[in-house]
Design a protein around this motif. Structure first.
Motif, PDB file in Angstrom:
ATOM      1  N   GLY A   1      -3.676  96.459 -36.429  1.00  0.00           N
ATOM      2  CA  GLY A   1      -2.582  95.070 -36.800  1.00  0.00           C
ATOM      3  C   GLY A   1      -3.437  94.088 -35.344  1.00  0.00           C
ATOM      4  O   GLY A   1      -4.091  94.959 -34.835  1.00  0.00           O
ATOM      5  N   ARG A   2      -2.468  93.140 -34.895  1.00  0.00           N
ATOM      6  CA  ARG A   2      -2.228  92.229 -34.124  1.00  0.00           C
ATOM      7  C   ARG A   2      -1.643  92.917 -32.762  1.00  0.00           C
ATOM      8  O   ARG A   2      -0.842  92.658 -32.912  1.00  0.00           O
ATOM      9  CB  ARG A   2      -2.094  90.812 -34.007  1.00  0.00           C
ATOM     10  N   TYR A   3      -2.709  92.315 -31.582  1.00  0.00           N
ATOM     11  CA  TYR A   3      -1.794  92.417 -30.081  1.00  0.00           C
ATOM     12  C   TYR A   3      -2.045  90.714 -29.401  1.00  0.00           C
ATOM     13  O   TYR A   3      -2.942  90.567 -29.223  1.00  0.00           O
ATOM     14  CB  TYR A   3      -2.691  94.486 -29.354  1.00  0.00           C
ATOM     15  N   GLU A   4      -1.042  91.150 -28.622  1.00  0.00           N
ATOM     16  CA  GLU A   4      -1.197  89.994 -27.862  1.00  0.00           C
ATOM     17  C   GLU A   4      -1.619  90.273 -26.578  1.00  0.00           C
ATOM     18  O   GLU A   4      -0.885  91.215 -26.207  1.00  0.00           O
ATOM     19  CB  GLU A   4       0.111  89.204 -27.847  1.00  0.00           C
ATOM     20  N   LEU A   5      -2.266  89.570 -25.844  1.00  0.00           N
ATOM     21  CA  LEU A   5      -2.604  89.818 -24.403  1.00  0.00           C
ATOM     22  C   LEU A   5      -1.987  89.387 -23.346  1.00  0.00           C
ATOM     23  O   LEU A   5      -2.200  87.870 -23.981  1.00  0.00           O
ATOM     24  CB  LEU A   5      -4.400  90.420 -24.443  1.00  0.00           C
ATOM     25  N   LEU A   6      -1.489  89.306 -22.595  1.00  0.00           N
ATOM     26  CA  LEU A   6      -0.958  88.379 -21.749  1.00  0.00           C
ATOM     27  C   LEU A   6      -1.263  88.653 -20.527  1.00  0.00           C
ATOM     28  O   LEU A   6      -0.448  89.570 -20.112  1.00  0.00           O
ATOM     29  CB  LEU A   6       0.814  88.209 -21.974  1.00  0.00           C
TER      30      LEU A   6
END
Length: 964
Positions: free
Chosen positions: A811-816
């Motif tokens: 799935g999708r993973y956000e990098l911050l």
């Protein structure tokens, strides 16, 4: 004839591998010598030329308890630097000093018990100062750096052998030897084990120390995780050292075993290799081990395994080599002094700044006020100071004494007896009865612990005492020359301490209203102070009224203590207000004494700043709007910063604390410390101290859904930084992440670039954001640096209880990327393939009760004394367990449960009626005597959520299903 030279035994041959040398030495030890080697104090074996050996040397932030040594910032302060490179250099300095001190004193050990890697899950934990962070990755990064420094760089020999504390899930001092941490599998693997694992796998750890507490109903000293987890992470022979007295606790306080022979045998089999118990007297433990061996509870092979692990550490330390590699062992060098200052400077966190800071040294008149303004506090694991610097001294040095005014802000009091006399402090030896601040007063450090001084008396001339209120009714009393009033073993009250301290603090008191005056209770003994003909002392044990259960309020009836009148000669807040009004800026130095209201054996009870310190802060702010709050503390506080233009925090910073703080205030150093844990706004934001389920109760920045006072990773600067160019490229083993940080300010400064991730649409509760990498960068104005990280794909995984292992969910993973967990400057989204989740295969695997997805009213307990988990309702409450997405196939006809005790298990599909009720006909004979119960069910098929209700005093181990 020529004399025959005996051959060199193989264990003395440096050309042989360590393993062969260990085996040779072990073979030469008699059974008696092997058993004696299992106590902390291993005796010498003279016939082999083998010296005595002691496990354990405290070295948390410098060599402790062995006299003067370089004292670095507290561990939580080292965590606040977010700088593994710096911390590694600190570890190297500490290990060099340990070697240098050992050369002068053989009592100094090289098996160092440090660092503490327990996560700072709960800010009221009394030992908050000992850990690095609430985050497992930051903790492991700092701990790994420190252990590498302690180990040294030699490819074969270790400078010191570090032992990690405290295995496992240890975050409370309240009843710490009897409470159990209920840790579900996800929390165990994703949180508590992770900090230990990453540090052990890095290869610079000699062993671990189990904690006093229990985990899931089983004492840590018989933890199966020592075998199932710890020893699988490395090929090194790890040495497991018990905590002090913990082997005896297994019987005496925990009642987990009936006999001490059973307890030591179970500990040894579980993996404990060295017993720290009964001090230097090894006879008790040795006797228990010998008895356990005779009774067949142990084998000689069990003993040999433990001795081999200890010998392995001793060989790595170079003990058995006549000419180990030469190395300079420095002590209190200019480099170490400079490093202590550098570490203290890097640990300062600027929490708020509306432009007041930095102060202008050339034109600013400063009032420095507060209970810690002229203090350099030590904690239980500090060494003795060779050098010291208080905030006042640091400001004098940096701004000039003529520009700095000091007001401590304590109340000055006289204590009048019922006879009309006053408490009097005799003058220090060879010293006039000095007035406050008088020249020639004896250095109080020379008096610490002495019992040959004259005790206090009562007479017509009283001594004005500084009454320091540390909150919650606890206070210290100090003579004008700086000596603290203390009660020694003989019961007399003397001015004989330079600071509160000791395992039992002898310098704290409580004033208890009584009639028209107050009784003075000494907290170390629990007894009231009385005035006798031979001096002031505490009541004898056989005459003293016993203290109530920590509810020292109004006292009535017969008492043995003196009733004192309290005469206040000067109010602290008034002196603060006067000094503040005369200054251009005020620095209020507030915080804690590490030996009072929170320390080892004592948890804190509130996040609030003590009332007296809050009063001083508000008095300063009312008199001068340019008020800086400098918090110097072992733990977070809930302070209201609304009307304060500037707030800083630093842990107790060791010998250079004052110099470091002054340099930051003056702008010589741009602050770049970052909070290693969340600062909460109110006590109401905190879970229960014993609630270890960080997921279920939404703890730490990972899961907290409220608004913190200051977020994890927060810290401001005198400079400004811009972030840009965030990119992420997915590879077969890792994600390559990079971004730029540009210094847009005017002064050289550090920035701590932080990278977080979060799952966008997780199928199970996941962290709101999770630190995966960070880097402290030093940048000149206008300079740009790239922060690049290889984030392993495993960093995106979670522990899937449905299959009992790690899994990366597709799935999708956000990098911050940004300056804190809340200050995100750049973000991007990537898609990972991962491994799709599947419904729980309950027909093939059944369900372990502890593998629930959600719960209420339950706790995890031990399935047997050796291994495994069960679930039980919390006493007096109904328990609920929810298992999501259970695959029942085409249908099941029967459900079985393994239970012990008595009570009822109710089975239902989520939201539906009870389908089956299972209960033993009679309670089983003991908590580990399980029975299997079965019941027919109908209509259970396909993929559905399963709910189990637990009623009554039972333990549920497993649930099974039979297909139709």
């Amino acid at each position: 004839m020529t004399a025959h030279t005996p051959p060199t035994p193989p264990f003395r041959d440096p050309l042989l591998p360590f393993a062969k040398r260990v085996d040779d030495l072990l073979s030469r030890l008699t059974p008696d010598e092997r058993i004696k080697a299992l106590h902390q104090f291993t005796p010498a074996v003279g016939r082999l030329g083998v010296a005595a050996f002691r496990t354990g040397q405290e070295a948390l932030h410098g060599v402790a308890w062995m006299g003067p040594a370089t004292v670095f910032p507290q561990a939580v302060g080292l965590g606040a630097t977010w700088n593994p490179g710096l911390v590694r250099r600190v570890g190297e300095a500490v290990s060099r000093e340990a070697r240098a001190m050992r050369a002068r004193d053989e009592r100094v050990g090289l098996n160092v018990w440090a660092p503490t890697v327990n996560l700072l899950r709960h800010p009221l934990w009394g030992r908050n100062e000992e850990g690095y962070s609430e985050d497992p990755r930051l903790t492991s990064a700092i701990a790994t750096a420190y252990t590498r420094g302690l180990r040294g760089d030699h490819p074969l020999y270790w400078r010191t052998a570090p032992v990690l504390k405290h295995w496992l899930a240890h975050n409370n001092e309240t009843d710490r030897d009897t409470t159990s941490s209920s840790v579900r599998p996800r929390v165990l693997h994703e949180y508590d084990l992770r900090a230990f694992r990453d540090t052990v796998e890095a290869g610079a750890v000699a062993g671990v120390m189990p904690a006093y507490n229990l985990v899931n109903g089983r004492p840590n000293h018989v933890s199966p995780y020592l075998r199932e987890q710890l020893r699988t992470w490395t090929d090194e022979e790890l040495l497991v050292c018990s905590d002090a007295g913990a082997p005896s606790n297994l019987v005496d306080s925990e009642h987990y075993f009936d006999t001490h022979e059973e307890a030591v045998a179970a500990s040894l089999r579980a993996g404990v290799d060295s017993f720290t118990d009964h001090g230097t007297d090894s006879s008790v433990i040795v006797g228990r081990l010998e008895s356990a061996l005779r009774k067949g509870l142990l084998t000689e092979a069990d003993i040999d395994t433990a001795v081999r692990r200890q010998l392995s550490v001793r060989f790595r330390l170079g003990e058995f080599d006549q000419d180990p590699p030469a190395e300079e062992h420095a002590f209190d060098t200019p480099e170490h002094r400079a490093l202590a200052q550098e570490a203290a400077e890097q640990a300062v966190v600027l929490l708020k700044n509306d432009g007041l800071l930095p102060l202008a040294p050339a034109s600013t008149r400063i009032a420095v006020v507060g209970l810690l303004a002229d203090e350099c506090k030590l904690d239980w694991y500090s060494g003795a100071l060779l050098h010291r610097s208080t905030p006042l001294e640091g400001l004098y040095e940096r701004f000039g004494a003529e520009r700095v005014e000091f007001a401590e802000g304590v109340d000055r009091v006289l204590l009048r007896t019922s006879a009309g006399t006053f408490l009097h402090v005799p003058p220090a030896p060879d010293t006039p009865d000095a007035a406050p601040g008088a020249e020639g007063a004896l250095d109080p450090a020379l008096l610490a612990g002495r019992t040959d001084l004259a005790p206090l008396t009562a007479g017509p001339d009283g001594t004005e005492l500084a009454l320091v209120d540390w909150g919650e009714g606890l206070l210290t009393l100090r003579a004008p020359d700086g000596r603290y009033l203390s009660v020694a073993e003989d019961g007399y009250l003397r001015a004989s301490a330079d600071q509160p301290g000791g395992w039992i603090v002898r310098e704290t008191f409580r004033l208890e209203p009584h009639g028209d005056g107050h009784l003075l209770r000494h907290m170390g003994t629990g007894r009231h102070v009385l005035v006798a003909a031979d001096g002031v002392k505490v009541a004898a044990p056989d005459t003293a009224d016993e203290p109530g259960p920590e509810a020292f309020g109004e006292v009535s009836g017969e008492v043995s203590g003196e009733v004192f009148g309290l005469i206040v000669t000067e109010h602290g807040e008034e002196t603060v207000a006067r000094a503040a009004a005369r200054a251009d800026a005020v620095v209020v130095v507030a915080g804690n004494d590490p030996h009072i209201n929170g320390r080892e054996t004592e948890d804190r009870t509130t996040l609030r700043l003590p009332a007296q310190q809050e009063l001083l802060l508000r008095a300063a702010r009312a008199a001068n709007e340019n008020t800086v709050l400098a918090l110097v503390s072992s733990s977070p506080y809930a302070v209201d910063p609304t009307d304060l233009p500037a707030v800083l925090w630093t842990a107790h910073g060791g010998q250079a604390a004052g110099t470091a703080l002054a340099r930051v205030l003056a702008g010589d150093v741009s602050p770049a410390g970052r909070l290693p844990q969340t600062w909460y706004a109110d006590d109401a934001d905190l879970p229960g101290l014993l609630d270890y389920d960080v997921i279920g109760s939404r703890q730490t920045y990972l899961y907290f859904e409220g608004t913190p006072l200051f977020p994890f990773g927060h810290g401001l600067s005198y400079a400004a930084f811009a972030y840009g160019g965030l990119t992420a490229r997915v590879g077969p083993e890792a994600v390559r992440v990079s971004f730029t940080v540009t210094h847009t300010g005017a002064v050289p400064a550090d920035e701590v670039a932080q990278l977080y991730t979060r799952a966008v649409d997780p199928s199970v509760p996941r962290p709101r954001r999770e630190l995966v990498a960070h880097r402290r960068l030093t940048l000149a104005p206008g300079e740009t640096a790239e922060a690049a990280f290889d984030v392993p794909l495993s960093a995106f995984a979670f522990w899937d209880v449905a299959v009992g292992r790690w899994r990366v969910e597709p799935g999708r993973y956000e990098l911050l990327a940004g300056a804190s967990s809340a200050d995100v400057r750049q973000r991007t989204v990537l898609t990972l393939g991962g491994e799709p989740g599947v419904p729980r295969p309950v027909l093939e695997r059944g369900l372990d009760a502890a593998d629930f997805d959600e719960q209420s009213g339950t706790e995890i307990v031990d399935r047997t004394r050796e291994s495994g988990d069960s679930v039980t309702p919390v006493a007096g409450k109904p328990g609920e367990l929810l298992f999501r997405r259970c695959d029942f196939g085409s249908g099941v006809t029967e459900v079985t449960v393994e239970v012990s005790g008595g009570g009822t298990v109710e089975l239902s599909l989520d939201g539906g009626p009870v389908l089956a009720t299972l209960s033993p006909q009679a309670p089983t004979s003991g908590p580990y005597d399980y029975v299997t119960l079965g019941a027919s069910v109908d209509g259970v098929h396909g993929v559905q959520d399963l709910r189990l209700g637990l009623r009554g005093p039972l333990r549920l181990a497993r649930v099974g299903f039979l297909p139709g």
